[in-house]
Design an enzyme around this catalytic site. Sequence first.
Site, PDB file in Angstrom:
ATOM      1  CD  GLU A 133      19.381   1.199 108.227  1.00 26.32           C
ATOM      2  OE1 GLU A 133      20.346   1.914 108.596  1.00 26.32           O
ATOM      3  OE2 GLU A 133      18.295   1.189 108.825  1.00 26.32           O
ATOM      4  N   GLY A 134      23.385  -1.373 104.544  1.00 29.64           N
ATOM      5  CA  GLY A 134      24.805  -1.208 104.254  1.00 29.64           C
ATOM      6  C   GLY A 134      25.626  -0.926 105.490  1.00 29.64           C
TER       7      GLY A 134
END
Length: 340
Positions: free
Chosen positions: A307-308
């Site tokens: 998801e970063g």
Amino acid sequence: MSLSETALPFDDIRNLVKSMPGPDEEALQKVRERDSQLTKPAGSLGRLEEIAEWLAAWSGNAPPKVTRPMVAIFASAHGVADEGVSAFPSAVNKQMVENFAAGGAAINQLCRVNDIGLKVFDLAVDMPTPSITREDAMDEANCAATMAYGMEALAGGIDLVCLGEMGIGNTTVAAAVFHALFGGEASDWIGRGTGVDDDGLSRKRDAVEKAVARLNGESDPLEILRKVGGREIAAMAGLIIAARLQRVPVIVDGFVTTAAAAVVHVMNPSGLDHCLFAHVSAEHAHGRVLERLGKDALFDFGMRLGEGSGAALAAGVVKAACEMHSGMATFADAGVSGKS
């Protein structure tokens, strides 16, 4: 930024990689000169000083600044997920895209606390790529178009971009990319991903072995990307290339985002100099990959979410390094005696 229509779409990508600019030496020198006058012992902020230099060199701004950071999450679906390589079903792809939109994911909270923008790019999560154990994930035209789509993610004046991804089965796909690029055994590159049990790990190893065997020794990184990669990996590779051309520093997240970076690195060993690697993933092979790329991650928190999330945390550190360099007084400004 767009790619021309040619008989060989990958030629456009290769030409862009060849034209990557180097660092802004003038901005770098200005930061170093200012740093030597700041009210602190030389080198006392360690890697934070290096980050300020990196940001200036690749943005061209001295003093460095971060005004419009963004996490870009690329979401995709993979046919190989149907082969029992993940602890979660493919339905999670669409559900998580909706969760991002509703603000309920981990990355939403990290972006909020660090004042970072968030964009989610849905790469046809309802239409998985074919299973890489049996077919190529993409043809050349589709792969190049997906890379071009990733390049467009920088629109809007973004000055620091954090790579993120989401896709059930994509640690299997990333492992296949690493195995094809760097050799060794399939078992060297696989991990438990979202938490597969021993049987799932065995299926994952078999899937990576079958996928890479189909390549028959193919070594071209773009061909590897299209055959055993995924849409999110292609889009992130495109974004990395475009960011270099547009002088936008990049923060790479974890295991899967590093697969995109590895493709660019094999094409051009200096092609990742504008990238900062956020963290060492709990996927055991990630540390090995970083060694191959010659990169040192900022931290190791045992994370493996994607998801970063790690990149967003690292962006907070980058912003802090920027503010300390820009806002700290010099010895002359503060009336503080310098080193005798």
